[in-house]
Motif scaffolding. Structure first.
Motif, PDB file in Angstrom:
ATOM      1  N   TRP B   7     -36.113  62.627  -4.565  1.00 28.07           N
ATOM      2  CA  TRP B   7     -34.663  62.491  -4.368  1.00 28.07           C
ATOM      3  C   TRP B   7     -34.398  61.878  -3.003  1.00 28.07           C
ATOM      4  O   TRP B   7     -34.729  62.465  -1.974  1.00 28.07           O
ATOM      5  CB  TRP B   7     -33.978  63.850  -4.502  1.00 28.07           C
ATOM      6  N   ALA B   8     -33.782  60.722  -3.014  1.00 23.21           N
ATOM      7  CA  ALA B   8     -33.522  59.990  -1.776  1.00 23.21           C
ATOM      8  C   ALA B   8     -32.034  59.999  -1.461  1.00 23.21           C
ATOM      9  O   ALA B   8     -31.189  60.187  -2.338  1.00 23.21           O
ATOM     10  CB  ALA B   8     -34.017  58.560  -1.897  1.00 23.21           C
ATOM     11  N   SER B   9     -31.733  59.788  -0.190  1.00 22.33           N
ATOM     12  CA  SER B   9     -30.346  59.779   0.277  1.00 22.33           C
ATOM     13  C   SER B   9     -30.250  58.869   1.484  1.00 22.33           C
ATOM     14  O   SER B   9     -31.244  58.632   2.176  1.00 22.33           O
ATOM     15  CB  SER B   9     -29.932  61.199   0.653  1.00 22.33           C
ATOM     16  N   PRO B  13     -32.265  64.398   4.154  1.00 22.68           N
ATOM     17  CA  PRO B  13     -33.720  64.184   4.036  1.00 22.68           C
ATOM     18  C   PRO B  13     -34.155  63.938   2.592  1.00 22.68           C
ATOM     19  O   PRO B  13     -33.584  64.502   1.653  1.00 22.68           O
ATOM     20  CB  PRO B  13     -34.299  65.500   4.558  1.00 22.68           C
ATOM     21  N   THR B  14     -35.169  63.122   2.456  1.00 20.59           N
ATOM     22  CA  THR B  14     -35.770  62.871   1.144  1.00 20.59           C
ATOM     23  C   THR B  14     -36.692  64.037   0.796  1.00 20.59           C
ATOM     24  O   THR B  14     -37.374  64.577   1.658  1.00 20.59           O
ATOM     25  CB  THR B  14     -36.586  61.569   1.204  1.00 20.59           C
TER      26      THR B  14
END
Lengths: 134, 54
Positions: B7-9, B13-14
């Motif tokens: 899960w990236a953003s 934080p990933t």
């Protein structure tokens, strides 16, 4: 994240000042993944390989909220790497769907570059793309 | 289907979770010496950098 593409930013300023017409976005904007970090004047290198469709994926967006202006994605995005090798993902770009697509915004992922092994999924939750400060 | 969802953003934080159990897992890493993908933080022995952090 995310800053305006240089050309788009110039156009917004010119449109606000009445020295040019705003170049409207052709809706159905797409999120592209890049293997390099994009800048205002230079596109990132778009990811390639099985599991990722060149040109990106359509996303919808919440309306910007005030103080300071922030807009976020509604669509949950995901790509599953089936290329047979690892992906290294650094950035993202938002392009419209004009006949010749126009890049509107760009940014990078927290902790980039992000490795995604073959078989794993790179996902973006709703609200995880935050566009601000434009 | 086994594997991770990463899960990236652009702001947070990933992190990675197990696709089946939801357990939080280490992120993927690639050994800069041999190119093998492994769990970040794991010991990786290929005769080069031991943890792939170089």
């Amino acid at each position: 994240m995310a800053a305006l593409d240089q050309t788009t930013g110039d156009n917004v300023l010119d449109a606000l000042l009445g020295t040019a017409s705003f170049v409207a976005t052709v809706t159905g904007v797409k999120v592209r993944l890049t293997t390099t970090v994009p800048t205002a004047t230079s596109n990132g290198t778009q990811l390639s390989g099985a599991g990722y469709t060149a040109g990106g994926t359509v996303a919808t967006w919440n309306a910007a909220s005030s103080g300071p202006q922030v807009a976020t994605n509604i669509t949950v995005l995901s790509w599953t790497n089936s290329s047979g090798s690892s992906w290294s993902i650094a950035g993202l770009e938002i392009w419209d769907q004009a006949g010749t697509p126009v890049r509107k915004l760009f940014g990078s992922w927290t902790g980039q570059p992000i490795t995604v092994a073959n078989g794993n999924t790179f996902a973006v939750a709703a609200g995880a793309i935050s566009i601000s400060g434009v | 289907m086994a594997g991770k969802i990463i899960w990236a953003s652009t702001t947070a934080p990933t992190y990675a979770v197990d696709r089946e159990t939801g357990e939080v897992l280490p992120l993927d890493a690639v050994c800069p010496d041999c190119g093998v993908t492994f769990d970040q933080g794991d010991v990786h022995e290929c005769g080069g950098d031991p943890d792939g952090s170089a």
